[in-house]
Structures are given as structure tokens and as C-alpha cells.
Design a protein around this motif. Structure first.
Motif, PDB file in Angstrom:
ATOM      1  N   ASN A 146      55.999  33.331 -27.997  1.00 25.71           N
ATOM      2  CA  ASN A 146      54.564  33.427 -27.760  1.00 25.71           C
ATOM      3  C   ASN A 146      53.835  32.277 -28.435  1.00 25.71           C
ATOM      4  OD1 ASN A 146      54.718  35.836 -26.288  1.00 25.71           O
ATOM      5  ND2 ASN A 146      54.741  37.061 -28.154  1.00 25.71           N
ATOM      6  N   VAL A 147      53.083  31.528 -27.636  1.00 23.28           N
ATOM      7  CA  VAL A 147      52.297  30.405 -28.145  1.00 23.28           C
ATOM      8  C   VAL A 147      50.866  30.614 -27.667  1.00 23.28           C
ATOM      9  CG1 VAL A 147      51.953  27.909 -28.074  1.00 23.28           C
ATOM     10  CG2 VAL A 147      54.282  28.846 -28.070  1.00 23.28           C
ATOM     11  N   HIS A 148      49.942  30.762 -28.612  1.00 20.76           N
ATOM     12  CA  HIS A 148      48.555  31.047 -28.256  1.00 20.76           C
ATOM     13  C   HIS A 148      47.700  29.799 -28.410  1.00 20.76           C
ATOM     14  CE1 HIS A 148      48.941  35.682 -29.031  1.00 20.76           C
ATOM     15  NE2 HIS A 148      49.884  35.183 -28.248  1.00 20.76           N
ATOM     16  N   ILE A 149      46.910  29.532 -27.385  1.00 22.04           N
ATOM     17  CA  ILE A 149      46.025  28.363 -27.375  1.00 22.04           C
ATOM     18  C   ILE A 149      44.576  28.827 -27.479  1.00 22.04           C
ATOM     19  CG2 ILE A 149      45.234  26.360 -26.079  1.00 22.04           C
ATOM     20  CD1 ILE A 149      48.109  26.116 -27.079  1.00 22.04           C
ATOM     21  N   LEU A 150      43.877  28.317 -28.481  1.00 17.15           N
ATOM     22  CA  LEU A 150      42.450  28.591 -28.652  1.00 17.15           C
ATOM     23  C   LEU A 150      41.641  27.497 -27.966  1.00 17.15           C
ATOM     24  CD1 LEU A 150      42.663  29.479 -32.429  1.00 17.15           C
ATOM     25  CD2 LEU A 150      41.906  31.077 -30.662  1.00 17.15           C
ATOM     26  N   GLY A 151      40.557  27.899 -27.293  1.00 16.15           N
ATOM     27  CA  GLY A 151      39.648  26.949 -26.677  1.00 16.15           C
ATOM     28  C   GLY A 151      38.252  27.117 -27.255  1.00 16.15           C
ATOM     29  N   TYR A 152      37.536  26.014 -27.437  1.00 17.96           N
ATOM     30  CA  TYR A 152      36.206  26.050 -28.044  1.00 17.96           C
ATOM     31  C   TYR A 152      35.240  25.108 -27.326  1.00 17.96           C
ATOM     32  CZ  TYR A 152      38.620  28.031 -32.151  1.00 17.96           C
ATOM     33  OH  TYR A 152      39.375  28.806 -32.999  1.00 17.96           O
ATOM     34  N   GLY A 153      33.979  25.493 -27.303  1.00 19.25           N
ATOM     35  CA  GLY A 153      32.916  24.597 -26.891  1.00 19.25           C
ATOM     36  C   GLY A 153      32.909  24.240 -25.418  1.00 19.25           C
ATOM     37  N   PHE A 154      33.554  25.020 -24.590  1.00 16.23           N
ATOM     38  CA  PHE A 154      33.609  24.761 -23.150  1.00 16.23           C
ATOM     39  C   PHE A 154      32.408  25.393 -22.450  1.00 16.23           C
ATOM     40  CE2 PHE A 154      36.278  28.319 -24.452  1.00 16.23           C
ATOM     41  CZ  PHE A 154      35.617  29.373 -23.835  1.00 16.23           C
ATOM     42  N   ASP A 155      32.281  25.109 -21.175  1.00 18.86           N
ATOM     43  CA  ASP A 155      31.261  25.743 -20.338  1.00 18.86           C
ATOM     44  C   ASP A 155      31.811  27.094 -19.874  1.00 18.86           C
ATOM     45  OD1 ASP A 155      29.455  26.586 -18.445  1.00 18.86           O
ATOM     46  OD2 ASP A 155      29.846  24.951 -17.034  1.00 18.86           O
ATOM     47  N   PRO A 156      31.276  28.212 -20.356  1.00 17.94           N
ATOM     48  CA  PRO A 156      31.815  29.529 -19.986  1.00 17.94           C
ATOM     49  C   PRO A 156      31.561  29.910 -18.537  1.00 17.94           C
ATOM     50  CG  PRO A 156      29.857  29.788 -21.331  1.00 17.94           C
ATOM     51  CD  PRO A 156      30.177  28.324 -21.333  1.00 17.94           C
ATOM     52  N   ASP A 157      30.774  29.117 -17.833  1.00 17.24           N
ATOM     53  CA  ASP A 157      30.521  29.375 -16.414  1.00 17.24           C
ATOM     54  C   ASP A 157      31.339  28.460 -15.496  1.00 17.24           C
ATOM     55  OD1 ASP A 157      28.572  31.399 -16.871  1.00 17.24           O
ATOM     56  OD2 ASP A 157      27.099  29.844 -17.330  1.00 17.24           O
ATOM     57  N   ASN A 158      32.209  27.647 -16.084  1.00 20.87           N
ATOM     58  CA  ASN A 158      33.026  26.748 -15.293  1.00 20.87           C
ATOM     59  C   ASN A 158      33.911  27.546 -14.333  1.00 20.87           C
ATOM     60  OD1 ASN A 158      35.908  25.316 -15.085  1.00 20.87           O
ATOM     61  ND2 ASN A 158      34.346  23.729 -15.274  1.00 20.87           N
ATOM     62  N   GLN A 159      33.824  27.260 -13.051  1.00 22.56           N
ATOM     63  CA  GLN A 159      34.508  28.069 -12.044  1.00 22.56           C
ATOM     64  C   GLN A 159      36.030  27.946 -12.123  1.00 22.56           C
ATOM     65  OE1 GLN A 159      32.979  30.415 -10.000  1.00 22.56           O
ATOM     66  NE2 GLN A 159      31.394  29.900 -11.503  1.00 22.56           N
ATOM     67  N   GLN A 160      36.522  26.783 -12.443  1.00 20.39           N
ATOM     68  CA  GLN A 160      37.974  26.624 -12.576  1.00 20.39           C
ATOM     69  C   GLN A 160      38.497  27.461 -13.733  1.00 20.39           C
ATOM     70  OE1 GLN A 160      39.325  22.551 -12.678  1.00 20.39           O
ATOM     71  NE2 GLN A 160      41.368  23.083 -13.392  1.00 20.39           N
ATOM     72  N   LEU A 161      37.780  27.439 -14.837  1.00 21.21           N
ATOM     73  CA  LEU A 161      38.171  28.250 -15.997  1.00 21.21           C
ATOM     74  C   LEU A 161      38.125  29.734 -15.657  1.00 21.21           C
ATOM     75  CD1 LEU A 161      38.775  28.485 -19.090  1.00 21.21           C
ATOM     76  CD2 LEU A 161      36.294  28.615 -19.410  1.00 21.21           C
ATOM     77  N   LEU A 162      37.041  30.172 -15.028  1.00 16.06           N
ATOM     78  CA  LEU A 162      36.890  31.588 -14.700  1.00 16.06           C
ATOM     79  C   LEU A 162      37.983  32.076 -13.748  1.00 16.06           C
ATOM     80  CD1 LEU A 162      33.012  31.835 -14.290  1.00 16.06           C
ATOM     81  CD2 LEU A 162      34.405  32.622 -16.214  1.00 16.06           C
ATOM     82  N   ALA A 163      38.335  31.237 -12.774  1.00 15.64           N
ATOM     83  CA  ALA A 163      39.384  31.615 -11.825  1.00 15.64           C
ATOM     84  C   ALA A 163      40.732  31.714 -12.524  1.00 15.64           C
ATOM     85  CB  ALA A 163      39.448  30.609 -10.681  1.00 15.64           C
ATOM     86  N   GLY A 164      41.017  30.762 -13.402  1.00 19.29           N
ATOM     87  CA  GLY A 164      42.281  30.788 -14.131  1.00 19.29           C
ATOM     88  C   GLY A 164      42.400  32.004 -15.034  1.00 19.29           C
ATOM     89  N   LEU A 165      41.328  32.332 -15.746  1.00 19.27           N
ATOM     90  CA  LEU A 165      41.344  33.494 -16.631  1.00 19.27           C
ATOM     91  C   LEU A 165      41.423  34.797 -15.839  1.00 19.27           C
ATOM     92  CD1 LEU A 165      38.702  32.449 -19.316  1.00 19.27           C
ATOM     93  CD2 LEU A 165      41.190  32.297 -19.456  1.00 19.27           C
ATOM     94  N   ALA A 166      40.772  34.846 -14.684  1.00 25.44           N
ATOM     95  CA  ALA A 166      40.830  36.050 -13.838  1.00 25.44           C
ATOM     96  C   ALA A 166      42.259  36.337 -13.405  1.00 25.44           C
ATOM     97  CB  ALA A 166      39.926  35.889 -12.622  1.00 25.44           C
ATOM     98  N   GLN A 167      43.005  35.297 -13.077  1.00 25.84           N
ATOM     99  CA  GLN A 167      44.402  35.487 -12.686  1.00 25.84           C
ATOM    100  C   GLN A 167      45.233  35.987 -13.860  1.00 25.84           C
ATOM    101  OE1 GLN A 167      45.990  35.222  -9.523  1.00 25.84           O
ATOM    102  NE2 GLN A 167      47.417  36.369 -10.829  1.00 25.84           N
ATOM    103  N   LEU A 168      44.975  35.460 -15.044  1.00 27.89           N
ATOM    104  CA  LEU A 168      45.700  35.912 -16.227  1.00 27.89           C
ATOM    105  C   LEU A 168      45.401  37.380 -16.527  1.00 27.89           C
ATOM    106  CD1 LEU A 168      45.279  32.793 -18.543  1.00 27.89           C
ATOM    107  CD2 LEU A 168      47.369  33.573 -17.414  1.00 27.89           C
ATOM    108  N   ARG A 169      44.153  37.787 -16.339  1.00 23.02           N
ATOM    109  CA  ARG A 169      43.804  39.202 -16.581  1.00 23.02           C
ATOM    110  C   ARG A 169      44.457  40.116 -15.545  1.00 23.02           C
ATOM    111  NH1 ARG A 169      38.844  36.846 -17.311  1.00 23.02           N
ATOM    112  NH2 ARG A 169      37.962  37.761 -15.422  1.00 23.02           N
TER     113      ARG A 169
END
Length: 272
Positions: free
Chosen positions: A71-94
Motif C-alpha cells: 500500500n502506497v498512499h499519495i497525498l494531494g494539496y492545493g489543487f482545483d477541487p472542481d477539476n473534472q478530470q480529478l473528479l472523474a478519476g476519484l469517482a471511479q476509485l470510489r
């Protein structure tokens, strides 16, 4: 006690305090800068920022990845929380998390530990093993969450189901695409942190979580040397999941030098 804490979880993932309660606890304890870093979701950021009066709330996330079954955990900071690419990627992980929870619920039922599947899966955030552990304790199947992981949900236990593979390189790219910076979470918990650090630096890793509640002073010192060696931004946080759960930690309870926060914020502004 520190005036900042860059690793906090809320009820949007596996924490026991809501985002608003996390902010209230931080302000009560005199913490000035926090980051909401829920697993695979950014849902807690907006309510936390809206509730903040005397504390700065930084957009954060913790993405669970894997390198050769570790298990390797990656922290992310200071990004745009409304970024559509990020939201789509996280939705798939959930969604992957939800499917995994269904499989673990079935295994639990098959070995004599039935739960109310609908109640467990009703959580709209990022579902993880802690949710199942709490349900097992609430149903009277186990005395505490530690026992649940030791006997049922640990990596070598009968109800454990591995996560679908997702690489840290993918997580780093996802966070960078949203304008954020990345940090390797709690590297001291890895079997060979230097190998992982070197691998991820090649993928654009920005920082290293030198300060963490699970790091001894000696380990912290070694990780600080590695951060400087690889030119990585130093980050740190308590990894608080609130007062409930198997490892209760207070927000801001980890002592971290103030200069770490100053350097971190400077790099955050530079990246943005």
C-alpha cells in the motif's frame, strides 16, 4: 501541539468527525492551517472551507495506490477541487471501493458475520474497511475494531479482498492535472521507502510526509534526510480520524516545526 495539520480525515471517508466538526476542533485547539485529506474524495473540502473562520483550509486528498502489493498512499494539496478530470478519476476509485465492500460483505456473511449490507453501503463517501469494522462492532460480532482487523479484515484474514490495482504514478498525474502538488504519505510504514521515493520522484513526486504520528523521532530524522536528498517538500500531519475509531488522535497533536508549514505554503503558492 502544532499550529498546522496537513493530514486529516472526515466522515466523507473513514473519519468520525464531519468536515464542519473538524474545522471546529482545529479552531478550538488553536490550529491555524489544516488540509482535509479524505481517501479518494474531495467532498469534505467545500463544507470545511465554508465553516472556517480562523483556520485556513487547504484542498487535499489521499489516494490509495499499490506497488507490488504494498500500500502506497499519495497525498494531494492545493489543487482545483472542481477539476473534472480529478473528479472523474476519484469517482471511479470510489466505485471500486464500493464493489470491494460488497465482496467483503459477502465473505463476512459466508463465514458467519452477517451485516446490514444496505446500511453499510448507504454511505455516500469513500467506503473502506473501517466502515465494515465499525458495523461489525455495532452488530456485536467483535469487541473492537482492532480485533476486527486482526481476525477478519486484515490483509491475510478470511474476509479481506484486495483493492483493484491503481498506481501511484497515476495518482500523481491526476493531482498534477488539477494543479496540485503531491506528497508520499507516511513513508516510514513502507518496507523499502527509499526505493519507492526514487521510483515516484521519476514520476514527478513533489513532497514527502516526514512528520507523521506513526513515525518515531529517529525515523522522522531519517525521512528528513531523504526529503533533502531528493529535493522534496517536507509535509506533515497527525492523520487524525477523529476521536472514534481504533487509533484516535487529536487534530494538531503532532509536533511539527513551524518552518515546515512556511515552506509548504510557499511551494503551494508557487505551483498554483
Amino acid at each position: 501541539m502544532s499550529t498546522f495539520d496537513l493530514h486529516l480525515h472526515t466522515t466523507c471517508s473513514d473519519g468520525t468527525l464531519t468536515p464542519v466538526e473538524v474545522v471546529a476542533a482545529a479552531e478550538e485547539r488553536g490550529v491555524m492551517v489544516i488540509a482535509i485529506t479524505d481517501h479518494d474524495t474531495v467532498a469534505g473540502i467545500a463544507p470545511a472551507q465554508a465553516a472556517a473562520a480562523s483556520v485556513q483550509v487547504i484542498a487535499g486528498v489521499e489516494i490509495n495506490t499499490e506497488v507490488k502489493r504494498e500500500n502506497v498512499h499519495i497525498l494531494g494539496y492545493g489543487f482545483d477541487p472542481d477539476n473534472q478530470q480529478l473528479l472523474a478519476g476519484l469517482a471511479q476509485l470510489r466505485e471500486d471501493r464500493r464493489n470491494r465492500a460488497r465482496l467483503m460483505l459477502k465473505r463476512l456473511k459466508d463465514i458467519g458475520y452477517p451485516l446490514d449490507d444496505a446500511a453499510v453501503l448507504a454511505n455516500e463517501g469513500a467506503i473502506g474497511r473501517p466502515h465494515l469494522a465499525r458495523a461489525l462492532v455495532a452488530a456485536g460480532h467483535m469487541p473492537n475494531e482492532g480485533e476486527v482487523f486482526a481476525r477478519l479484515l486484515g490483509s491475510r484474514c478470511p474476509a479481506y479482498v484486495p483493492r483493484p490495482p491503481y498506481t501511484p504514478e497515476s495518482a500523481i498525474a491526476l493531482i498534477h492535472a488539477a494543479g496540485g502538488i503531491t506528497s508520499l504519505a507516511h513513508p516510514g510504514k513502507l518496507g523499502d521507502p527509499v526505493r519507492i521515493i526514487r521510483q515516484l520522484c521519476a514520476a514527478g513526486l513533489d513532497g514527502l510526509e516526514v512528520y507523521h504520528s506513526d513515525h518515531s523521532p529517529q525515523l522522522t530524522a531519517r525521512m528528513l534526510v531523504r526529503a533533502r536528498e531528493f529535493g522534496l517538500v517536507v509535509t506533515g500531519g497527525s492523520d487524525s480520524h477523529g476521536p472514534g475509531g481504533s487509533l484516535p488522535r487529536n487534530i494538531g497533536s503532532l509536533l511539527i516545526p513551524d518552518e515546515v508549514c512556511v515552506e509548504f505554503l510557499a511551494n503551494l503558492r508557487y505551483k498554483q
